[in-house]
Design a protein around this motif. Structure first.
Motif, PDB file in Angstrom:
ATOM      1  N   GLY A 196       0.788  -1.220   0.000  1.00 32.53           N
ATOM      2  CA  GLY A 196       0.000   0.000   0.000  1.00 32.53           C
ATOM      3  C   GLY A 196       0.828   1.281   0.000  1.00 32.53           C
ATOM      4  O   GLY A 196       0.279   2.368   0.182  1.00 32.53           O
ATOM      5  N   TRP A 197       2.141   1.149  -0.221  1.00 34.33           N
ATOM      6  CA  TRP A 197       3.025   2.317  -0.243  1.00 34.33           C
ATOM      7  C   TRP A 197       3.335   2.709  -1.689  1.00 34.33           C
ATOM      8  O   TRP A 197       3.587   1.850  -2.527  1.00 34.33           O
ATOM      9  CB  TRP A 197       4.334   2.022   0.479  1.00 34.33           C
ATOM     10  N   SER A 198       3.351   4.007  -1.953  1.00 37.69           N
ATOM     11  CA  SER A 198       3.771   4.498  -3.264  1.00 37.69           C
ATOM     12  C   SER A 198       5.290   4.546  -3.322  1.00 37.69           C
ATOM     13  O   SER A 198       5.978   4.518  -2.290  1.00 37.69           O
ATOM     14  CB  SER A 198       3.207   5.889  -3.518  1.00 37.69           C
ATOM     15  N   ALA A 199       5.845   4.653  -4.525  1.00 38.93           N
ATOM     16  CA  ALA A 199       7.291   4.738  -4.676  1.00 38.93           C
ATOM     17  C   ALA A 199       7.843   5.957  -3.945  1.00 38.93           C
ATOM     18  O   ALA A 199       8.867   5.876  -3.246  1.00 38.93           O
ATOM     19  CB  ALA A 199       7.648   4.797  -6.160  1.00 38.93           C
ATOM     20  N   GLU A 200       7.173   7.090  -4.077  1.00 38.41           N
ATOM     21  CA  GLU A 200       7.655   8.316  -3.439  1.00 38.41           C
ATOM     22  C   GLU A 200       7.628   8.195  -1.924  1.00 38.41           C
ATOM     23  O   GLU A 200       8.566   8.633  -1.239  1.00 38.41           O
ATOM     24  CB  GLU A 200       6.785   9.500  -3.876  1.00 38.41           C
ATOM     25  N   SER A 201       6.563   7.595  -1.372  1.00 36.93           N
ATOM     26  CA  SER A 201       6.470   7.471   0.087  1.00 36.93           C
ATOM     27  C   SER A 201       7.513   6.496   0.631  1.00 36.93           C
ATOM     28  O   SER A 201       8.019   6.674   1.737  1.00 36.93           O
ATOM     29  CB  SER A 201       5.063   7.038   0.501  1.00 36.93           C
ATOM     30  N   ILE A 202       7.862   5.464  -0.150  1.00 43.24           N
ATOM     31  CA  ILE A 202       8.903   4.523   0.272  1.00 43.24           C
ATOM     32  C   ILE A 202      10.252   5.231   0.366  1.00 43.24           C
ATOM     33  O   ILE A 202      10.967   5.118   1.366  1.00 43.24           O
ATOM     34  CB  ILE A 202       8.982   3.337  -0.713  1.00 43.24           C
ATOM     35  N   VAL A 203      10.582   5.978  -0.676  1.00 39.56           N
ATOM     36  CA  VAL A 203      11.863   6.699  -0.695  1.00 39.56           C
ATOM     37  C   VAL A 203      11.899   7.754   0.404  1.00 39.56           C
ATOM     38  O   VAL A 203      12.906   7.916   1.112  1.00 39.56           O
ATOM     39  CB  VAL A 203      12.109   7.326  -2.078  1.00 39.56           C
ATOM     40  N   THR A 208      14.496   9.554   6.083  1.00 36.76           N
ATOM     41  CA  THR A 208      14.322  10.322   7.312  1.00 36.76           C
ATOM     42  C   THR A 208      14.699   9.481   8.513  1.00 36.76           C
ATOM     43  O   THR A 208      14.238   8.336   8.660  1.00 36.76           O
ATOM     44  CB  THR A 208      12.855  10.782   7.455  1.00 36.76           C
ATOM     45  N   ILE A 209      15.535  10.048   9.373  1.00 37.52           N
ATOM     46  CA  ILE A 209      15.902   9.359  10.610  1.00 37.52           C
ATOM     47  C   ILE A 209      14.952   9.748  11.731  1.00 37.52           C
ATOM     48  O   ILE A 209      14.510   8.912  12.520  1.00 37.52           O
ATOM     49  CB  ILE A 209      17.355   9.690  11.003  1.00 37.52           C
ATOM     50  N   ARG A 210      14.578  11.024  11.824  1.00 38.16           N
ATOM     51  CA  ARG A 210      13.631  11.501  12.833  1.00 38.16           C
ATOM     52  C   ARG A 210      12.604  12.399  12.155  1.00 38.16           C
ATOM     53  O   ARG A 210      12.919  13.109  11.201  1.00 38.16           O
ATOM     54  CB  ARG A 210      14.329  12.279  13.942  1.00 38.16           C
ATOM     55  N   GLU A 211      11.388  12.328  12.674  1.00 38.45           N
ATOM     56  CA  GLU A 211      10.363  13.222  12.168  1.00 38.45           C
ATOM     57  C   GLU A 211      10.610  14.633  12.694  1.00 38.45           C
ATOM     58  O   GLU A 211      11.392  14.837  13.631  1.00 38.45           O
ATOM     59  CB  GLU A 211       8.963  12.737  12.600  1.00 38.45           C
ATOM     60  N   GLY A 212       9.909  15.582  12.118  1.00 40.46           N
ATOM     61  CA  GLY A 212      10.124  16.968  12.499  1.00 40.46           C
ATOM     62  C   GLY A 212       9.831  17.247  13.957  1.00 40.46           C
ATOM     63  O   GLY A 212      10.423  18.142  14.556  1.00 40.46           O
ATOM     64  N   ASP A 213       8.898  16.490  14.554  1.00 39.13           N
ATOM     65  CA  ASP A 213       8.556  16.754  15.946  1.00 39.13           C
ATOM     66  C   ASP A 213       9.463  16.004  16.917  1.00 39.13           C
ATOM     67  O   ASP A 213       9.255  16.045  18.133  1.00 39.13           O
ATOM     68  CB  ASP A 213       7.090  16.395  16.213  1.00 39.13           C
ATOM     69  N   GLY A 327      15.304   8.415  -7.540  1.00 36.61           N
ATOM     70  CA  GLY A 327      16.492   8.515  -6.684  1.00 36.61           C
ATOM     71  C   GLY A 327      16.427   7.556  -5.519  1.00 36.61           C
ATOM     72  O   GLY A 327      15.334   7.128  -5.113  1.00 36.61           O
ATOM     73  N   LEU A 328      17.579   7.207  -4.967  1.00 40.99           N
ATOM     74  CA  LEU A 328      17.655   6.313  -3.822  1.00 40.99           C
ATOM     75  C   LEU A 328      17.278   7.050  -2.543  1.00 40.99           C
ATOM     76  O   LEU A 328      17.436   8.283  -2.449  1.00 40.99           O
ATOM     77  CB  LEU A 328      19.075   5.757  -3.681  1.00 40.99           C
TER      78      LEU A 328
END
Length: 365
Positions: A196-203, A208-213, A327-328
């Protein structure tokens, strides 16, 4: 009491055994499978409607019509199989083809669950999104559907005429049945299905190591968990089949293809690169089947196949996402390490499905 005993003896003969029951033909299993696919596509279409049509306010929808008409077709066909044997003089369980006993039970459970679903919707309304997965009536429908969908698999499993090393043409109904069962699990575990993941959401997730919060539960952790669970959903049917037979090449394409088709249909194939990755992974795993020939008598090859199948599957999944997204992922450790973690999970599953029993004491007889 005497009348009840005579009826029981007439419809449930005391001498009934699996050997005395009729075998379903390959054609019988194919028709059962096709009716079941109609049936399960209706469920997935209905799941799509629950997620994308918030204005639904009634049980009587076009999507339910597809779903329940598929059940009627499936139930009618299974009842015909039994009636056909009754016409030859068989009675009770002796009239039920081998592998279809649980199917008869499941038809009854489905009817009760459908009635419960109607009552549930009338009292509590139409569930939306994830709530539809956890609805008790939907869980009853899913459990009964699982038994119905696996009828061809049980039929092949217990069929003494099935070759020890079956060709794909003979084995395909069982393989597709296993794939449909995996797809059904994928629907009920849609909240953790990597399809259920798109290519963009997978990449993005693996960039990301940590979310913004600053939270520790990142999208990368969510994707990694989804991959781990989906890995089990894809490998389990393959390892089960390979535990019983030396599976022919083409089995993985069938299992992965059906799983991918059903899982991606919930989102109306919004993410074509993810679906393509799953199908390509199935083809690659079939290359491993051809190379390793995993079987119960080759424990080392079986374990190796379990690990490499997972490694290949998720390498292709991440590669396809990277190509489609352009991109990777930024975090190298994620996209290089995740397939290795999946391979270790696969090896563990292989050991669980086919443990080393050489040093265990013989069972008493």
């Amino acid at each position: 009491m005497a009348v009840a005993a005579r009826l029981r003896e007439h419809w449930w003969p005391a001498s009934s055994t699996i050997q005395s029951r009729p075998l379903a033909s390959r054609r019988d299993d194919v028709v059962t499978l096709l009716a079941g696919i109609w049936f399960v596509i209706g469920l997935f279409v209905d799941a799509w409607a629950h997620s994308n049509r918030p204005q639904l306010e009634t049980f009587f929808t076009p999507w339910h019509a597809v779903f329940y008409s598929g059940f009627v077709a499936t139930a009618g066909w299974v009842c015909w199989l039994v009636w056909r044997n009754i016409l030859t003089g068989r009675r009770g369980i002796d009239a039920v083809p081998v592998g279809y006993g649980l199917t008869i039970l499941a038809l009854g459970v489905f009817l009760l669950s459908a009635l419960a679903d109607l009552i549930w919707h009338s009292v509590f309304g139409i569930e939306q999104s994830l709530a539809a997965v956890f609805s008790p009536s939907h869980l009853g429908l899913g459990a009964s559907m699982l038994l119905i969908l696996t009828s061809p698999l049980r039929s092949a499993w217990a069929n003494p005429t099935m070759p020890a090393a079956p060709p794909l043409s003979r084995f395909l109904p069982a393989a597709l049945s296993a794939g449909a069962a995996a797809g059904l699990f994928g629907l009920y575990l849609t909240f953790a299905n990597a399809a259920g993941w798109s290519a963009e959401s997978i990449v993005q997730a693996f960039s990301t190591i940590r979310e913004g919060d600053g939270t520790t539960r990142t999208r990368a952790a969510t994707l990694a968990g989804d991959i781990a669970l989906t890995n089990a959903m894809l490998l389990a049917p393959m390892l089960l089949l390979a535990r019983r037979w030396p599976i022919p090449p083409g089995t993985a394409t069938a299992v992965y293809g059906v799983f991918g088709f059903l899982s991606c249909s919930v989102d109306a194939f919004e993410y074509p690169s993810t679906f393509a990755a799953i199908v390509l992974a199935g083809i690659a795993v079939d290359a491993l089947v051809w190379w390793l020939r995993p079987s119960p008598g080759r424990r080392g090859r079986y374990w190796t196949f379990a690990a490499l199948a997972a490694l290949v599957t998720w390498s292709i999944y991440l590669a396809a996402a990277s190509i489609a997204a352009g991109g990777l992922p930024d975090v190298v450790e994620y996209w290089t390490g995740m397939p290795v973690i999946a391979a270790l999970h696969g090896l563990l599953l292989g050991v669980l499905f086919l443990p080393d029993t050489r040093h265990q004491p013989a069972a008493a007889h």
